[in-house]
Design a protein around this motif. Sequence first.
Motif, short mmCIF file in Angstrom:
data_model
loop_
_atom_site.label_atom_id
_atom_site.label_comp_id
_atom_site.label_asym_id
_atom_site.label_seq_id
_atom_site.Cartn_x
_atom_site.Cartn_y
_atom_site.Cartn_z
N ARG A 202 -10.92 26.63 28.20
CA ARG A 202 -11.77 27.54 28.95
C ARG A 202 -13.16 26.97 29.22
O ARG A 202 -13.91 27.53 30.00
CB ARG A 202 -11.90 28.86 28.20
N ARG A 203 -13.48 25.89 28.52
CA ARG A 203 -14.81 25.30 28.68
C ARG A 203 -14.70 23.79 28.59
O ARG A 203 -13.95 23.26 27.75
CB ARG A 203 -15.76 25.82 27.59
N VAL A 204 -15.44 23.10 29.44
CA VAL A 204 -15.46 21.64 29.43
C VAL A 204 -16.92 21.18 29.30
O VAL A 204 -17.77 21.53 30.13
CB VAL A 204 -14.84 21.04 30.70
N VAL A 205 -17.20 20.43 28.24
CA VAL A 205 -18.52 19.84 28.04
C VAL A 205 -18.47 18.40 28.55
O VAL A 205 -17.66 17.60 28.09
CB VAL A 205 -18.93 19.86 26.56
N VAL A 206 -19.33 18.10 29.51
CA VAL A 206 -19.39 16.76 30.10
C VAL A 206 -20.64 16.06 29.55
O VAL A 206 -21.76 16.54 29.75
CB VAL A 206 -19.44 16.82 31.63
N GLN A 207 -20.42 14.94 28.86
CA GLN A 207 -21.55 14.20 28.30
C GLN A 207 -21.69 12.85 28.99
O GLN A 207 -20.93 11.93 28.75
CB GLN A 207 -21.35 13.99 26.79
N PRO A 208 -22.69 12.71 29.89
CA PRO A 208 -22.91 11.41 30.54
C PRO A 208 -23.48 10.41 29.53
O PRO A 208 -24.43 10.73 28.80
CB PRO A 208 -23.93 11.73 31.64
#
Length: 267
Positions: A202-208
């Motif tokens: 339900r949630r996606v954390v994108v870490q550049p």
Amino acid sequence: MPRERSPWQPDALLLVGHGTRDRLGTEQFFTLATLLREKLAPVDVEGCLLEFQHPTIAEGWQRLIERGARSISVAPLLLFAAGHARRDIPETIQQCANETRDRGIDARYYHGGPLSRCPQIVELLKQRISATLDGSPPDPDTALVMVGRGSYDSCATTDMRLLAEIVAHQAGFQSRAVGFYAMAEPRLPDVLDRAATEPGIRRVVVQPHLLFQGRLYDAICNQVDEARARHPQVIFDVGDYLGPTAAVADALAYRAIGSLKRKPCRA
């Protein structure tokens, strides 16, 4: 109060950044150089840039020589080892040393390695992810996607994958993936689509995995915005870049110390 110099320390450290046309990114690089100068005092520190701006590597080297440096640790501000770390920077530094020798000055130099998976970077990435999650551990319905710039160098992309796995495991994510903006597969949009359609997510954390503000960070944020439009049922959050922080300065010092365990180079 400045600390006394230990026997293993060089006279100076040359911090070599890639360079960017982004004004804020450039300011952040020189802020980091100032942090490193304060950390390593009384060792002299000079920041220089490989592309786009001044001072160039040759100009930074010459400034250190003019201030009396004769033993210089070269610290590449690079995340992984690819063409710049293996070829461009060493060749330019060798040329600088040759020209210095031709003027009758004997200067030694040591090549430090890229930041790669050094512990300070791993911890800083975990802090960035934790801040995105407001300090809470990740729920089982939350996926982590780490994204790098990408490279044609297979060692650099493998290093990014290993780093992403270490960070995701230590941060407690059950679902994790790595993507690249360019020059390597899988590309970020495809990874975001797969993460968003994974059952139960339900949630996606994108870490550049980027050092400073710049066009690349903005482009990654734009790709995440596009994924939001494609998958309105999923929450997408983007973490902050590493930035000109004490942790990055500590990582550079850590790599610089390691370089001094190897034989110095001379012209």
